[in-house]
Design a protein around this motif. Structure first.
Motif, short mmCIF file in Angstrom:
data_model
loop_
_atom_site.label_atom_id
_atom_site.label_comp_id
_atom_site.label_asym_id
_atom_site.label_seq_id
_atom_site.Cartn_x
_atom_site.Cartn_y
_atom_site.Cartn_z
N LYS A 213 -15.23 29.68 9.76
CA LYS A 213 -15.54 29.83 11.18
C LYS A 213 -14.61 30.89 11.77
O LYS A 213 -13.43 30.94 11.43
N ALA A 214 -15.16 31.70 12.68
CA ALA A 214 -14.34 32.75 13.29
C ALA A 214 -13.09 32.16 13.95
O ALA A 214 -12.01 32.77 13.93
N ALA A 215 -13.24 30.97 14.50
CA ALA A 215 -12.11 30.34 15.19
C ALA A 215 -10.98 29.99 14.23
O ALA A 215 -9.84 29.79 14.66
N ASP A 216 -11.29 29.91 12.94
CA ASP A 216 -10.27 29.55 11.95
C ASP A 216 -9.57 30.78 11.36
O ASP A 216 -8.65 30.64 10.54
N LEU A 217 -10.03 31.95 11.74
CA LEU A 217 -9.40 33.17 11.22
C LEU A 217 -8.15 33.50 12.03
O LEU A 217 -8.12 33.30 13.25
N PRO A 218 -7.10 34.00 11.38
CA PRO A 218 -5.85 34.28 12.10
C PRO A 218 -5.97 35.48 13.04
O PRO A 218 -6.82 36.35 12.85
N LYS A 219 -5.08 35.52 14.02
CA LYS A 219 -5.11 36.61 14.99
C LYS A 219 -4.47 37.88 14.44
O LYS A 219 -4.72 38.97 14.96
N SER A 220 -3.64 37.73 13.41
CA SER A 220 -2.97 38.89 12.82
C SER A 220 -3.31 39.02 11.35
O SER A 220 -3.42 38.02 10.62
N ILE A 221 -3.45 40.25 10.90
CA ILE A 221 -3.70 40.51 9.48
C ILE A 221 -2.53 39.99 8.63
O ILE A 221 -2.70 39.63 7.46
N LEU A 222 -1.35 39.92 9.23
CA LEU A 222 -0.15 39.49 8.49
C LEU A 222 -0.25 38.04 8.05
O LEU A 222 0.37 37.63 7.06
N GLU A 223 -1.05 37.24 8.75
CA GLU A 223 -1.14 35.81 8.46
C GLU A 223 -2.01 35.49 7.25
O GLU A 223 -2.08 34.32 6.84
N PHE A 224 -2.66 36.48 6.69
CA PHE A 224 -3.47 36.22 5.50
C PHE A 224 -2.62 36.01 4.25
O PHE A 224 -3.13 35.75 3.17
N THR A 225 -1.30 36.13 4.40
CA THR A 225 -0.42 35.79 3.27
C THR A 225 -0.20 34.28 3.17
O THR A 225 0.38 33.80 2.19
N ASP A 226 -0.69 33.54 4.17
CA ASP A 226 -0.56 32.08 4.12
C ASP A 226 -1.28 31.55 2.87
O ASP A 226 -2.37 31.99 2.52
N ALA A 227 -0.67 30.55 2.24
CA ALA A 227 -1.20 30.01 0.99
C ALA A 227 -2.59 29.41 1.13
O ALA A 227 -3.31 29.24 0.14
N LYS A 228 -2.99 29.08 2.35
CA LYS A 228 -4.33 28.49 2.52
C LYS A 228 -5.45 29.50 2.21
O LYS A 228 -6.61 29.12 2.08
N TRP A 229 -5.07 30.80 2.08
CA TRP A 229 -6.07 31.81 1.74
C TRP A 229 -6.09 32.10 0.23
O TRP A 229 -6.76 33.04 -0.21
N LYS A 230 -5.40 31.31 -0.52
CA LYS A 230 -5.31 31.54 -1.97
C LYS A 230 -6.70 31.47 -2.61
O LYS A 230 -7.46 30.53 -2.40
N GLY A 231 -7.03 32.52 -3.38
CA GLY A 231 -8.32 32.57 -4.08
C GLY A 231 -9.51 32.86 -3.20
O GLY A 231 -10.66 32.73 -3.66
N ARG A 232 -9.28 33.29 -1.97
CA ARG A 232 -10.39 33.44 -1.02
C ARG A 232 -10.56 34.88 -0.51
O ARG A 232 -11.48 35.15 0.26
N LEU A 233 -9.68 35.78 -0.92
CA LEU A 233 -9.66 37.12 -0.32
C LEU A 233 -10.12 38.22 -1.28
O LEU A 233 -10.03 38.08 -2.49
N GLY A 234 -10.56 39.34 -0.67
CA GLY A 234 -10.90 40.52 -1.45
C GLY A 234 -10.42 41.78 -0.76
O GLY A 234 -10.35 41.85 0.47
N TRP A 235 -10.05 42.80 -1.57
CA TRP A 235 -9.67 44.10 -1.01
C TRP A 235 -10.02 45.22 -1.99
O TRP A 235 -10.38 44.96 -3.14
N ALA A 236 -9.94 46.47 -1.51
CA ALA A 236 -10.25 47.64 -2.32
C ALA A 236 -9.06 48.60 -2.20
O ALA A 236 -9.09 49.53 -1.39
N PRO A 237 -8.03 48.41 -3.00
CA PRO A 237 -6.78 49.16 -2.81
C PRO A 237 -6.85 50.64 -3.14
O PRO A 237 -5.95 51.39 -2.76
N THR A 238 -7.90 51.10 -3.84
CA THR A 238 -8.02 52.54 -4.08
C THR A 238 -8.78 53.24 -2.96
O THR A 238 -8.84 54.46 -2.93
#
Length: 327
Positions: free
Chosen positions: A132-157
């Motif tokens: 839910k959008a309401a459950d997403l953090p207000k800062s990108i920095l908060e995605f380091t929280d362990a509750k996001w383990k195994g749930r994220l994707g990125w394209a570092p190149t």
């Protein structure tokens, strides 16, 4: 003899005229995105465009390596950092004031060496069935929280991702940027080749959230309107709310400056700005051109206060990505 000389002269003039009407553009923008627009430029002006497509960072590096011997007249880049790097290296020439003044000062070079042609906001795309959008953090920095383990994707190149990391370094410092990268890695982030692949993974439910530019979602929904993915804009002023630009610059030493200026001016005309709004779902940067109805107004995105010209330290960002094991 005289007839032969006249014929030779006419052939020479004809060849010169043809060469003068062919502009060489190095484009860090994808052919699928801007190819049709470049054809419109030729249709309008009669100036042929020879395009070398590639990744923006690689093309910038090539331009620096080629120096005065480059065949390029124009650099059409997908982020301000690469344009800033070429400007700092003295490889660009100033654009006319009438072109620069069409775009807000936030989205052009403070020294007049490049101008933004469209805006590109960083967002967190997420699977609407899993988050839910309401459950997403207000800062990108908060995605380091362990509750996001195994749930994220990125394209570092991806160049846009690397520009965001550069912004993070500038806004929060090297240590904070390093800690964020390590924290996201510790959460087992999945690596994708590009933003489009992240959107596809979100649609499959492979991940819950991913870090992308805003317009990839709309491109995906053209073919699948039911895709269970939406964009989330983090709080105003946060590094994750960065609005970067695609922009254009004219190379120092070009012998086709007049045609190059016409190309840059064309990208700021209503026809091109409306193309960005309607076809690529980017933000038009010239006043009076409407943003796509499905997008929040650019004024509400809340990009952090940052001189985009300072995003030029790609080398420092790549080193950080390598040092942290991201690349």
């Amino acid at each position: 003899m005289i007839r032969q000389l006249l014929l030779t002269l006419l052939l020479t003039l004809s060849t010169t005229a043809t060469a003068a009407e062919t502009l060489t553009v190095y484009s860090g923008r994808n052919e699928k995105l801007v190819g049709p627009l470049l054809k419109k430029f030729t249709e309008k002006t009669g100036i042929e465009v020879k395009v070398r497509y590639g990744e923006t960072p690689q093309l910038a590096a090539t331009l620096l390596e080629e120096g005065d011997k480059t065949p390029a007249d124009v650099f059409f880049a997908q982020d301000a950092g690469a344009l800033g790097a070429l400007s700092n290296a003295g490889r660009l020439q100033a654009l006319p004031k009438e072109s620069l003044d069409k775009v807000d000062a936030r989205f052009r070079s403070p020294t007049g060496m490049w101008v933004g042609t469209s805006g590109r906001a960083r967002v967190v795309a997420y699977n609407t069935k899993k988050v839910k959008a309401a459950d997403l953090p207000k800062s990108i920095l908060e995605f380091t929280d362990a509750k996001w383990k195994g749930r994220l994707g990125w394209a570092p190149t991806n160049a846009s991702f690397q520009a965001f990391v550069t912004a993070l370094r500038l806004l929060k410092g090297e240590e904070a940027a390093s800690n964020w990268l390590k924290g996201i890695q510790a959460n087992g982030v999945r690596v994708y080749k590009n933003n489009a692949a992240i959107i596809e993974a979100l649609g499959r439910g492979e991940i819950d959230a991913g870090f992308v530019n805003h317009y990839y979602l709309y491109a995906a929904k053209k073919s699948n309107a039911a895709l269970p993915v939406d964009n989330y804009f983090v709080a105003a002023g946060d590094p994750g709310a960065l609005v970067n630009v695609a922009g254009v610059a004219i190379l120092q030493g070009t012998k086709k400056a007049e045609a190059a200026h016409k190309f840059a001016a064309f990208l700021l005309e209503p026809q091109a700005q409306e193309y960005f709004a309607k076809e690529t779902y980017e933000y038009p940067l010239v006043a009076g051109v409407k943003t796509a109805a499905s997008l929040p107004a650019l004024s509400k995105v809340g990009s952090p206060d940052l001189d985009l010209s300072k995003l030029d330290d790609l080398r420092g960002t790549v080193k950080l990505l390598q040092d942290t094991g991201v690349l």
